[in-house]
Write a protein that holds these residues in place. Structure first.
Motif, mmCIF file in Angstrom:
data_model
loop_
_atom_site.group_PDB
_atom_site.id
_atom_site.type_symbol
_atom_site.label_atom_id
_atom_site.label_comp_id
_atom_site.label_asym_id
_atom_site.label_seq_id
_atom_site.Cartn_x
_atom_site.Cartn_y
_atom_site.Cartn_z
ATOM 1 N N ILE A 141 39.954 28.119 41.824
ATOM 2 C CA ILE A 141 39.816 29.441 41.632
ATOM 3 C C ILE A 141 38.994 30.365 42.932
ATOM 4 C CG2 ILE A 141 39.146 31.273 40.059
ATOM 5 C CD1 ILE A 141 39.239 29.066 37.844
ATOM 6 N N ALA A 142 37.889 29.748 42.970
ATOM 7 C CA ALA A 142 37.077 30.306 44.232
ATOM 8 C C ALA A 142 37.795 30.405 45.542
ATOM 9 C CB ALA A 142 35.852 29.621 44.272
ATOM 10 N N ALA A 145 40.601 33.112 45.799
ATOM 11 C CA ALA A 145 39.958 34.606 45.792
ATOM 12 C C ALA A 145 39.156 34.736 46.993
ATOM 13 C CB ALA A 145 39.343 34.612 44.474
ATOM 14 N N VAL A 151 34.227 36.109 47.770
ATOM 15 C CA VAL A 151 35.189 35.749 46.837
ATOM 16 C C VAL A 151 35.161 37.058 45.797
ATOM 17 C CG1 VAL A 151 35.345 34.032 44.719
ATOM 18 C CG2 VAL A 151 34.155 33.379 46.669
ATOM 19 N N ARG A 152 36.433 37.368 45.640
ATOM 20 C CA ARG A 152 36.728 38.594 44.755
ATOM 21 C C ARG A 152 37.200 38.266 43.582
ATOM 22 N NH1 ARG A 152 35.296 43.007 47.359
ATOM 23 N NH2 ARG A 152 35.082 43.018 49.884
ATOM 24 N N LEU A 153 36.780 38.464 42.335
ATOM 25 C CA LEU A 153 37.209 38.041 41.077
ATOM 26 C C LEU A 153 36.734 39.033 39.794
ATOM 27 C CD1 LEU A 153 36.055 34.294 41.171
ATOM 28 C CD2 LEU A 153 38.208 34.982 40.846
ATOM 29 N N MET A 193 34.923 35.318 34.673
ATOM 30 C CA MET A 193 35.408 34.483 35.558
ATOM 31 C C MET A 193 34.566 34.559 36.693
ATOM 32 S SD MET A 193 39.151 34.291 37.340
ATOM 33 C CE MET A 193 39.869 33.826 35.622
ATOM 34 N N ASP A 194 33.979 35.781 37.150
ATOM 35 C CA ASP A 194 33.119 36.058 38.190
ATOM 36 C C ASP A 194 32.133 35.321 37.966
ATOM 37 O OD1 ASP A 194 32.753 37.644 36.126
ATOM 38 O OD2 ASP A 194 31.984 39.491 37.319
ATOM 39 N N VAL A 210 29.841 36.121 45.786
ATOM 40 C CA VAL A 210 31.172 36.687 44.667
ATOM 41 C C VAL A 210 30.700 38.141 44.209
ATOM 42 C CG1 VAL A 210 31.675 36.061 42.164
ATOM 43 C CG2 VAL A 210 30.990 34.503 43.489
ATOM 44 N N THR A 212 32.368 41.180 41.988
ATOM 45 C CA THR A 212 33.248 41.499 40.711
ATOM 46 C C THR A 212 34.105 42.783 40.982
ATOM 47 O OG1 THR A 212 31.359 40.701 39.320
ATOM 48 C CG2 THR A 212 33.053 41.947 38.425
ATOM 49 N N ALA A 216 40.950 42.692 40.802
ATOM 50 C CA ALA A 216 41.363 41.324 41.355
ATOM 51 C C ALA A 216 42.344 40.493 40.485
ATOM 52 C CB ALA A 216 40.021 40.323 41.579
ATOM 53 N N TYR A 218 44.196 36.575 39.059
ATOM 54 C CA TYR A 218 43.971 35.396 39.022
ATOM 55 C C TYR A 218 45.134 34.634 39.537
ATOM 56 C CZ TYR A 218 43.555 30.648 36.044
ATOM 57 O OH TYR A 218 43.531 29.631 35.762
#
Length: 251
Positions: A141-142, A145, A151-153, A193-194, A210, A212, A216, A218
């Motif tokens: 997942i990381a 993204a 990392v944008r989540l 998730m973030d 990371v 937020t 973004a 999935y």
């Protein structure tokens, strides 16, 4: 002795299911291309399912490209169901994903929905086990993204589970009576998730930041806050993510 054929039986979940069933004294037969059984082409299926009482399908598509993943699940499931009927199999068990019917924009979830519908319409007694994302795939997942080291989540909720616990849930379904429906399994606690990825990277000493970002997705698919959460009545495992991660790092 009950014979249970585990399709995808050499993969992450399948190998654990085979081991778990064997510990219970059952005849658990792993079936995969490595053992000469290919559900996509039909090679070796009839022989593998001979005298089987239960079929467990934990196979997965090697490609998540839209056409490829749909072709994999519809073709392999259609072949498996036909051979299971011909062999007189009494219980068809399949592993699926929590949220499958809530993310129609995702090619993978579209394909899993099609698979579930084929099973439900087959006339065979069946049990579908839907699991949340595995702890083992949190890094993926990381990575998916990450752009330019960031990392944008989204803050959407996720309730991941250890693969050992998924395998135990599938094994329970295989030795139990068919439910002719869906059972959901998930980890013990939800995370944003973030937040989950931030915890994962921090504990691993990964310097990526990371950020937020509500917009973004999935793996490219937009999420609502609860798209990936199990519903009421889901079976919750006891393994906590941080405990699992620390144990994995020590190992």
């Amino acid at each position: 002795m009950t014979k249970i054929v585990v399709v995808g039986g050499t993969g992450l979940i399948g190998s654990k299911v085979v081991a778990d069933l064997a510990e219970q004294g059952l005849e658990a037969v792993p079936a995969s291309p490595h053992s000469g059984v290919n559900a996509l082409t039909g090679e070796g299926l009839a022989d593998a399912l001979k005298d089987a009482q239960v079929v467990v399908d934990v196979s997965n598509s090697p490609s998540f490209e839209k056409k490829a993943v749909m072709d994999f699940f519809t073709t392999s499931t259609t072949r498996l169901l036909a051979e299971a009927k011909a062999a007189g199999v009494g219980h068809y068990v399949a592993l699926s994903v929590v949220g499958t019917d809530r993310l129609p924009e995702s090619p993978y979830f579209q394909a899993k929905t099609a698979q579930e519908r084929l099973i439900a319409a087959s006339g065979l007694a069946y049990s579908i086990v839907r699991a949340t994302q595995f702890f083992e795939f949190v890094d993926g997942i990381a990575d998916s993204a990450t752009v330019d080291g960031t990392v944008r989540l989204p803050p959407a909720l996720i309730q991941p589970i250890a693969s050992d616990d998924v395998a135990r849930a599938v094994s329970r379904a295989a030795v139990g009576d068919p439910v002719n429906g869906i059972t959901e399994v998930a980890g013990p606690e939800p995370f944003g998730m973030d937040e989950l990825i931030r915890t994962d990277l921090t504990l691993k000493g990964d310097p990526r930041e990371v950020v937020t970002t509500p917009e973004a997705g999935y793996f490219g698919t937009p999420l609502k806050e609860r798209s990936l959460l199990p519903g009421d009545g889901a079976l919750l495992s006891e393994t906590r993510f941080e405990d699992w991660l620390r144990a994995s790092e020590r190992a």
